[in-house]
Design a protein around this motif. Structure first.
Motif, PDB file in Angstrom:
ATOM      1  N   GLY A 119      22.700 -19.825   5.586  1.00  0.00           N
ATOM      2  CA  GLY A 119      22.980 -19.080   4.658  1.00  0.00           C
ATOM      3  C   GLY A 119      23.650 -20.751   3.565  1.00  0.00           C
ATOM      4  N   VAL A 120      22.857 -21.628   3.870  1.00  0.00           N
ATOM      5  CA  VAL A 120      23.535 -22.368   3.293  1.00  0.00           C
ATOM      6  C   VAL A 120      22.730 -24.021   2.875  1.00  0.00           C
ATOM      7  N   SER A 121      22.041 -23.714   4.276  1.00  0.00           N
ATOM      8  CA  SER A 121      20.555 -24.834   4.068  1.00  0.00           C
ATOM      9  C   SER A 121      19.580 -24.774   3.552  1.00  0.00           C
ATOM     10  N   PRO A 122      19.713 -25.806   2.758  1.00  0.00           N
ATOM     11  CA  PRO A 122      17.606 -25.770   1.612  1.00  0.00           C
ATOM     12  C   PRO A 122      16.592 -25.465   2.844  1.00  0.00           C
ATOM     13  N   LYS A 123      16.479 -24.969   4.152  1.00  0.00           N
ATOM     14  CA  LYS A 123      15.606 -24.439   4.904  1.00  0.00           C
ATOM     15  C   LYS A 123      15.517 -23.604   6.120  1.00  0.00           C
ATOM     16  N   ALA A 124      14.924 -22.669   6.505  1.00  0.00           N
ATOM     17  CA  ALA A 124      15.272 -21.469   7.199  1.00  0.00           C
ATOM     18  C   ALA A 124      13.958 -21.573   8.083  1.00  0.00           C
ATOM     19  N   LYS A 125      13.442 -21.193   9.041  1.00  0.00           N
ATOM     20  CA  LYS A 125      12.938 -20.698  10.008  1.00  0.00           C
ATOM     21  C   LYS A 125      12.849 -19.675  11.081  1.00  0.00           C
ATOM     22  N   VAL A 126      11.398 -18.976  11.097  1.00  0.00           N
ATOM     23  CA  VAL A 126      11.068 -18.462  11.598  1.00  0.00           C
ATOM     24  C   VAL A 126      11.270 -18.476  13.311  1.00  0.00           C
ATOM     25  N   GLU A 127      12.277 -17.086  13.959  1.00  0.00           N
ATOM     26  CA  GLU A 127      12.299 -17.710  15.201  1.00  0.00           C
ATOM     27  C   GLU A 127      10.845 -16.712  15.935  1.00  0.00           C
ATOM     28  N   ARG A 128      11.283 -15.751  15.582  1.00  0.00           N
ATOM     29  CA  ARG A 128       9.772 -15.020  15.836  1.00  0.00           C
ATOM     30  C   ARG A 128       9.450 -14.001  15.079  1.00  0.00           C
ATOM     31  N   VAL A 129       8.251 -12.841  15.752  1.00  0.00           N
ATOM     32  CA  VAL A 129       7.275 -11.850  14.813  1.00  0.00           C
ATOM     33  C   VAL A 129       7.983 -10.991  15.720  1.00  0.00           C
ATOM     34  N   ALA A 130       9.156  -9.772  15.181  1.00  0.00           N
ATOM     35  CA  ALA A 130       9.108  -8.870  15.529  1.00  0.00           C
ATOM     36  C   ALA A 130       8.050  -7.398  15.389  1.00  0.00           C
ATOM     37  N   HIS A 131       7.489  -7.490  14.532  1.00  0.00           N
ATOM     38  CA  HIS A 131       6.322  -6.853  14.739  1.00  0.00           C
ATOM     39  C   HIS A 131       5.160  -7.004  13.241  1.00  0.00           C
ATOM     40  N   GLU A 132       3.874  -6.599  13.237  1.00  0.00           N
ATOM     41  CA  GLU A 132       3.058  -6.898  12.433  1.00  0.00           C
ATOM     42  C   GLU A 132       2.056  -5.485  12.394  1.00  0.00           C
ATOM     43  N   VAL A 133       1.606  -5.371  11.439  1.00  0.00           N
ATOM     44  CA  VAL A 133       1.018  -3.944  10.955  1.00  0.00           C
ATOM     45  C   VAL A 133      -0.452  -4.544  10.684  1.00  0.00           C
ATOM     46  N   GLN A 134      -1.019  -3.617  10.202  1.00  0.00           N
ATOM     47  CA  GLN A 134      -2.221  -3.364   9.624  1.00  0.00           C
ATOM     48  C   GLN A 134      -3.064  -4.895  10.184  1.00  0.00           C
ATOM     49  N   LYS A 135      -3.584  -4.940  11.290  1.00  0.00           N
ATOM     50  CA  LYS A 135      -4.238  -6.557  11.712  1.00  0.00           C
ATOM     51  C   LYS A 135      -5.485  -6.854  10.978  1.00  0.00           C
ATOM     52  N   GLY A 136      -6.184  -5.483  11.270  1.00  0.00           N
ATOM     53  CA  GLY A 136      -7.412  -5.403  10.694  1.00  0.00           C
ATOM     54  C   GLY A 136      -8.143  -6.674   9.729  1.00  0.00           C
ATOM     55  N   GLU A 137      -9.397  -6.796   9.596  1.00  0.00           N
ATOM     56  CA  GLU A 137      -9.707  -8.275   8.264  1.00  0.00           C
ATOM     57  C   GLU A 137     -10.248  -7.230   7.189  1.00  0.00           C
ATOM     58  N   GLU A 138      -9.670  -5.651   7.486  1.00  0.00           N
ATOM     59  CA  GLU A 138      -9.639  -4.668   6.645  1.00  0.00           C
ATOM     60  C   GLU A 138      -8.619  -5.200   5.120  1.00  0.00           C
ATOM     61  N   PHE A 139      -7.991  -5.206   6.336  1.00  0.00           N
ATOM     62  CA  PHE A 139      -6.427  -5.702   5.186  1.00  0.00           C
ATOM     63  C   PHE A 139      -5.475  -7.053   5.110  1.00  0.00           C
ATOM     64  N   ALA A 140      -6.726  -8.447   5.187  1.00  0.00           N
ATOM     65  CA  ALA A 140      -6.558  -9.088   5.180  1.00  0.00           C
ATOM     66  C   ALA A 140      -5.550  -9.846   3.705  1.00  0.00           C
ATOM     67  N   LEU A 141      -5.762  -8.904   2.686  1.00  0.00           N
ATOM     68  CA  LEU A 141      -5.519  -9.430   1.090  1.00  0.00           C
ATOM     69  C   LEU A 141      -3.903  -8.059   1.342  1.00  0.00           C
ATOM     70  N   ASN A 142      -3.683  -7.308   2.026  1.00  0.00           N
ATOM     71  CA  ASN A 142      -2.219  -6.930   2.431  1.00  0.00           C
ATOM     72  C   ASN A 142      -0.641  -7.596   2.182  1.00  0.00           C
ATOM     73  N   ARG A 143       0.041  -7.403   2.090  1.00  0.00           N
ATOM     74  CA  ARG A 143       0.781  -8.193   2.336  1.00  0.00           C
ATOM     75  C   ARG A 143       2.458  -6.674   2.125  1.00  0.00           C
ATOM     76  N   LEU A 144       3.671  -7.218   3.474  1.00  0.00           N
ATOM     77  CA  LEU A 144       4.149  -6.049   2.954  1.00  0.00           C
ATOM     78  C   LEU A 144       4.992  -6.555   1.587  1.00  0.00           C
ATOM     79  N   ASN A 145       5.832  -5.318   1.168  1.00  0.00           N
ATOM     80  CA  ASN A 145       6.846  -5.310   0.008  1.00  0.00           C
ATOM     81  C   ASN A 145       8.287  -4.925  -0.064  1.00  0.00           C
ATOM     82  N   ASP A 146       8.440  -4.001  -0.194  1.00  0.00           N
ATOM     83  CA  ASP A 146       9.706  -3.722  -0.025  1.00  0.00           C
ATOM     84  C   ASP A 146      10.490  -3.628   0.894  1.00  0.00           C
ATOM     85  N   GLY A 147      11.498  -3.457   1.305  1.00  0.00           N
ATOM     86  CA  GLY A 147      12.065  -2.841   2.706  1.00  0.00           C
ATOM     87  C   GLY A 147      13.124  -2.738   3.062  1.00  0.00           C
TER      88      GLY A 147
END
Length: 332
Positions: A119-147
């Motif tokens: 909550g203070v440092s100027p950098k943050a790191k991803v530790e792991r991937v919990a879930h992934e959706v829409q893995k197909g090539e047809e969704f390559a331009l999609n992204r998650l939005n509000d959550g």
């Protein structure tokens, strides 16, 4: 005449805004009420989004989507901290993980990742991937939005098509429930821009915004199974694009409008607009109640497409005379 620098413009604007009170009309009680709007210090973003008030740290967490930045406003210090999320292009929402201090669920592309940040440092790191959706090539331009997490700690988040050329004509988005120990559940498909969401569990209602529909829909909601049915439009605007959303303790919803300078307070039981909270910038992205008494409405904005100051500022609105509901951490 020498042109004024941007920092000077910002300073003068913020000093002026600290003295301004906006008055609006309360349509229920037919009386005038006053509220005050102030920018948070150092809360500027390109596309601010996903505000989450954390009671434990008395902090507002939010993101700057297109630059993959995490932000934390510390209420006691009256200071905003920033961190770049290393190796990522997007950060679309941020929610603290229950029982894990300094860990957050963050939306990155089509992945829900667990991020470590103090909550203070100027950098943050991803530790792991919990879930992934829409893995197909047809969704390559999609992204998650509000959550956002519901009262049981389940993460609700949706996707959108992220190509500006076809943003309003391509409906490849979906809305998901991510529940610990269970497969990802798809609640809804055929979505343009999956956006604001909130719940009234006392009334068994769920509210959801697909921005491309220009409305807010209310669903009958089974809190145990997440089953939604009987959609009903409770707010619609022909030109103002609805974005993020929250709810107060009285069951009224607050809808940010990306093209309208306004947060609308709506009674969903009657579909009436009770209050219009006006801002000095156009692109209002999301809202969340916070503060020690949950009576401050925090509002994120955007300066996308070269919107002038104070676009991109993050604001607090006081004097509304209402309280919000505690926001939940995610179990993941």
């Amino acid at each position: 005449m020498r042109c004024m620098g941007k920092w000077q413009e910002r300073k003068q604007f913020n000093n002026a805004w600290n003295k301004i009170y906006y008055k609006s009309h309360n349509l229920i009680n037919n009386c005038a009420m006053s509220y005050k709007i102030e920018p948070l210090p150092n809360g500027d973003t390109l596309i601010g989004e996903g505000p989450h008030w954390d009671i434990e740290t008395q902090s507002l967490y939010f993101v700057d989507i297109d630059v993959a930045k995490l932000l934390r406003y510390d209420y006691k210090e009256n200071k905003t901290y920033h961190a770049v999320l290393e190796g990522e292009k997007f950060a679309s929402f941020i929610t603290p993980v229950e029982g894990e201090k300094g860990k957050f669920a963050v939306g990155c592309d089509r992945r829900v990742v667990i991020v470590a940040w103090d909550g203070v440092s100027p950098k943050a790191k991803v530790e792991r991937v919990a879930h992934e959706v829409q893995k197909g090539e047809e969704f390559a331009l999609n992204r998650l939005n509000d959550g956002k997490a519901d009262a049981r700690g389940r993460l609700f988040a949706g996707t959108m098509y992220n190509d500006q050329k076809d943003l309003f004509s391509t409906r490849k988005g979906e809305l998901y429930v991510f529940e610990k120990g269970k497969p990802v559940k798809t609640l809804k498909s055929n979505i343009g821009i999956s956006n604001g969401l909130t719940w009234n569990e006392k009334a068994n209602k769920f509210y959801f915004i697909d921005s491309t529909d220009y409305d807010v829909k209310e669903f009958d909601y089974d809190c145990e199974t997440c089953v939604t049915c009987n959609p009903k439009v409770v707010f619609q605007h022909s030109s103002h694009l609805p974005d993020g959303m929250t709810i107060d303790a009285d069951g009224n919803i607050y809808v940010a409008t990306f093209t309208g300078h306004t947060v609308y307070k709506i009674d969903p039981s009657t579909a009436k607009v009770l209050l219009e909270i006006k801002f000095p910038c156009k692109q209002i992205t999301s809202v969340a109640f916070g503060g020690p008494n949950l009576d401050i409405l925090y509002v994120t904005t955007s300066k996308l497409n070269d919107q002038p100051p104070p676009a991109g500022s993050t604001f607090k609105v006081t004097g509304l005379g209402v309280k919000g509901l505690p926001m939940s951490k995610v179990r993941i």
